[in-house]
Scaffold this active site. Structure first.
Site, short mmCIF file in Angstrom:
data_model
loop_
_atom_site.label_atom_id
_atom_site.label_comp_id
_atom_site.label_asym_id
_atom_site.label_seq_id
_atom_site.Cartn_x
_atom_site.Cartn_y
_atom_site.Cartn_z
N GLU A 1 3.28 -5.03 7.09
CA GLU A 1 2.24 -4.27 7.81
C GLU A 1 2.47 -4.21 9.31
O GLU A 1 2.14 -3.22 9.96
CB GLU A 1 0.85 -4.88 7.54
CG GLU A 1 0.29 -4.63 6.16
CD GLU A 1 0.71 -5.67 5.13
OE1 GLU A 1 1.68 -6.41 5.38
OE2 GLU A 1 0.05 -5.74 4.07
N ALA B 1 0.85 -1.20 0.00
CA ALA B 1 0.00 0.00 0.00
C ALA B 1 0.88 1.24 0.00
O ALA B 1 1.96 1.26 0.58
CB ALA B 1 -0.89 -0.01 1.24
N GLU C 1 -0.79 -9.54 -1.54
CA GLU C 1 -2.22 -9.93 -1.51
C GLU C 1 -2.81 -9.93 -2.92
O GLU C 1 -3.64 -10.79 -3.24
CB GLU C 1 -2.99 -9.00 -0.58
CG GLU C 1 -2.60 -9.25 0.88
CD GLU C 1 -3.39 -8.41 1.85
OE1 GLU C 1 -3.93 -8.97 2.81
OE2 GLU C 1 -3.45 -7.18 1.65
N GLY D 1 0.06 -5.31 0.31
CA GLY D 1 -1.07 -5.38 -0.64
C GLY D 1 -0.64 -5.91 -2.00
O GLY D 1 -1.47 -6.45 -2.74
N1 COA Z 1 4.48 3.56 -0.49
C1 COA Z 1 4.93 4.74 -0.99
N2 COA Z 1 6.19 4.91 -1.46
C2 COA Z 1 7.00 3.84 -1.44
C3 COA Z 1 6.60 2.59 -0.94
C4 COA Z 1 5.27 2.47 -0.44
N3 COA Z 1 4.79 1.31 0.03
N4 COA Z 1 7.63 1.71 -1.03
C5 COA Z 1 8.64 2.41 -1.59
N5 COA Z 1 8.27 3.67 -1.83
C6 COA Z 1 9.07 4.75 -2.43
C7 COA Z 1 10.14 5.24 -1.47
O1 COA Z 1 9.60 6.19 -0.57
C8 COA Z 1 11.16 5.82 -2.43
O2 COA Z 1 10.70 7.07 -2.85
P1 COA Z 1 11.75 8.32 -3.01
O3 COA Z 1 12.70 7.87 -4.09
O4 COA Z 1 10.88 9.47 -3.42
O5 COA Z 1 12.40 8.47 -1.70
C9 COA Z 1 11.07 4.88 -3.65
O6 COA Z 1 9.82 4.23 -3.53
C10 COA Z 1 12.16 3.84 -3.64
O7 COA Z 1 12.11 3.15 -2.39
P2 COA Z 1 13.38 3.00 -1.43
O8 COA Z 1 12.89 2.78 -0.04
O9 COA Z 1 14.34 4.11 -1.64
O10 COA Z 1 14.02 1.66 -2.01
P3 COA Z 1 14.87 0.60 -1.23
O11 COA Z 1 15.43 -0.32 -2.25
O12 COA Z 1 15.83 1.27 -0.30
O13 COA Z 1 13.83 -0.20 -0.31
C11 COA Z 1 11.75 -1.36 0.16
C12 COA Z 1 12.78 -0.94 -0.91
C13 COA Z 1 10.57 -2.00 -0.58
C14 COA Z 1 12.36 -2.36 1.13
C15 COA Z 1 11.28 -0.11 0.92
O14 COA Z 1 10.92 0.89 -0.01
C16 COA Z 1 10.10 -0.34 1.81
O15 COA Z 1 10.26 -0.90 2.89
N6 COA Z 1 8.90 0.11 1.40
C17 COA Z 1 7.71 0.07 2.19
C18 COA Z 1 7.09 -1.31 2.21
C19 COA Z 1 5.81 -1.26 3.04
O16 COA Z 1 5.88 -1.09 4.23
N7 COA Z 1 4.67 -1.35 2.36
C20 COA Z 1 3.40 -1.09 2.93
C21 COA Z 1 2.75 -2.26 3.51
S1 COA Z 1 1.23 -1.83 4.30
#
Ligand code: COA
Length: 266
Positions: free
Chosen positions: A139, A76, A119, A116
């Site tokens: 989550e 999400a 999912e 999500g």
């Molecule tokens: N919602 C919104 N933006 C997101 C996102 C999410 N779920 N996941 C990644 N992004 C964005 C980051 O904020 C970043 O944006 P920016 O370049 O403007 O800063 C871009 O995508 C790249 O992500 P980044 O975190 O820099 O990449 P990474 O390789 O270091 O890490 C993840 C990748 C997937 C491990 C990490 O982004 C993450 O943990 N994301 C959230 C996952 C999450 O909690 N999802 C929601 C579940 S309810």
């Protein structure tokens, strides 16, 4: 067909009978916002319309994938979390549109497939992952649980212990482990991933579409109901398939050693 919705690209290859939804928010690793959920439903609706236009079944398989190599979908969209009502997160309608789509939907998972996004993949009929994929439910670290049935579905595929651990720790699982746990059907090395998925999709697209549709429904009934009801469903649908042109074509091809039967979904 090539239509670019706000967050999803919808394509249809008429010759192959393959539809494709590409989640297209590369700047946020294809994070799922409300618009994307709507676009997935809209895209599937557009593909379903193709069936109504033609003679027989046009759309044989749909592939859902993410744009770029880094993510299928990172869950999400976290930036849209604050002050939003629970209804805004409701992904059940979108999931149902995948589950009820009248052809198999294949999740092509390359990179992050989280929350999500996982999912959504779990709503698909078949999941194929690359070796470097990372699957998980983050989550818990936001004080939440996967809200669209994630634990329920992983419990059915891999058992409740694996599902609970995945959702309680928030840790990512690689493609190999996901295949070992039956969370994905296949895992392939990154180099051959595209080729393997497309070959699989081509094989599925050439099968008799009405039988494939019935098998999809039968699998769904098996998740939602008891064995007695499931067997009743299978018996009833088997009788209707016996009356189809596709059954006749399959029997003819077998008798004549024709390895290239033409199934039209009639
Ligand atoms: N919602 C919104 N933006 C997101 C996102 C999410 N779920 N996941 C990644 N992004 C964005 C980051 O904020 C970043 O944006 P920016 O370049 O403007 O800063 C871009 O995508 C790249 O992500 P980044 O975190 O820099 O990449 P990474 O390789 O270091 O890490 C993840 C990748 C997937 C491990 C990490 O982004 C993450 O943990 N994301 C959230 C996952 C999450 O909690 N999802 C929601 C579940 S309810």
């Amino acid at each position: 067909m090539h239509e670019e919705l706000d967050t999803v690209v919808v394509e249809f290859d008429e010759a192959e009978g393959v539809g494709r939804l590409t989640l297209n928010r590369p700047d946020s690793l294809n994070a799922m916002n409300m618009r994307m959920r709507e676009d997935i439903e809209t895209g599937l609706g557009m593909l379903a319309e193709r069936d109504e236009e033609g003679d027989g079944v046009a759309v044989r398989v749909v592939v859902i994938e993410g744009t770029g190599e880094k993510a299928f979908c990172a869950g999400a969209d976290i930036t849209g979390f604050s002050g939003v009502s629970p209804a805004a997160f409701d992904a059940h309608g979108m999931r149902d549109s995948v589950i009820e789509f009248p052809a198999p939907v294949v999740a092509k998972i390359d990179g992050y497939c989280l929350g999500g996004g996982l999912e959504l993949a779990l709503a698909c009929d078949i999941r194929i992952a690359s070796e470097s994929s990372r699957l998980g439910f983050p989550e818990v670290d936001l004080g939440l649980l996967p809200g669209a049935g994630g634990v329920q579905y992983v419990s059915r595929l891999a058992g409740p212990a694996v599902a609970k651990e995945l959702a309680m720790t928030g840790e990512h699982m690689g493609g190999e482990r996901a295949a070992e746990e039956s969370i994905v059907n296949h895992v392939h090395g990154d180099e051959e991933f595209d080729e393997e998925v497309e070959a699989f999709v081509g094989t599925l697209a050439a099968k008799p579409p009405l039988a494939i549709r019935a098998i999809k429904d039968s699998g769904n009934v098996s998740v939602e109901s008891g064995l007695r009801e499931g067997r009743k469903y299978d018996r009833r649908v088997f009788s209707t398939l016996l009356e189809t042109d596709d059954h006749e074509e399959g029997a003819r091809a077998f008798a004549e050693d024709d390895y290239d039967p033409e199934f039209r979904g009639k």
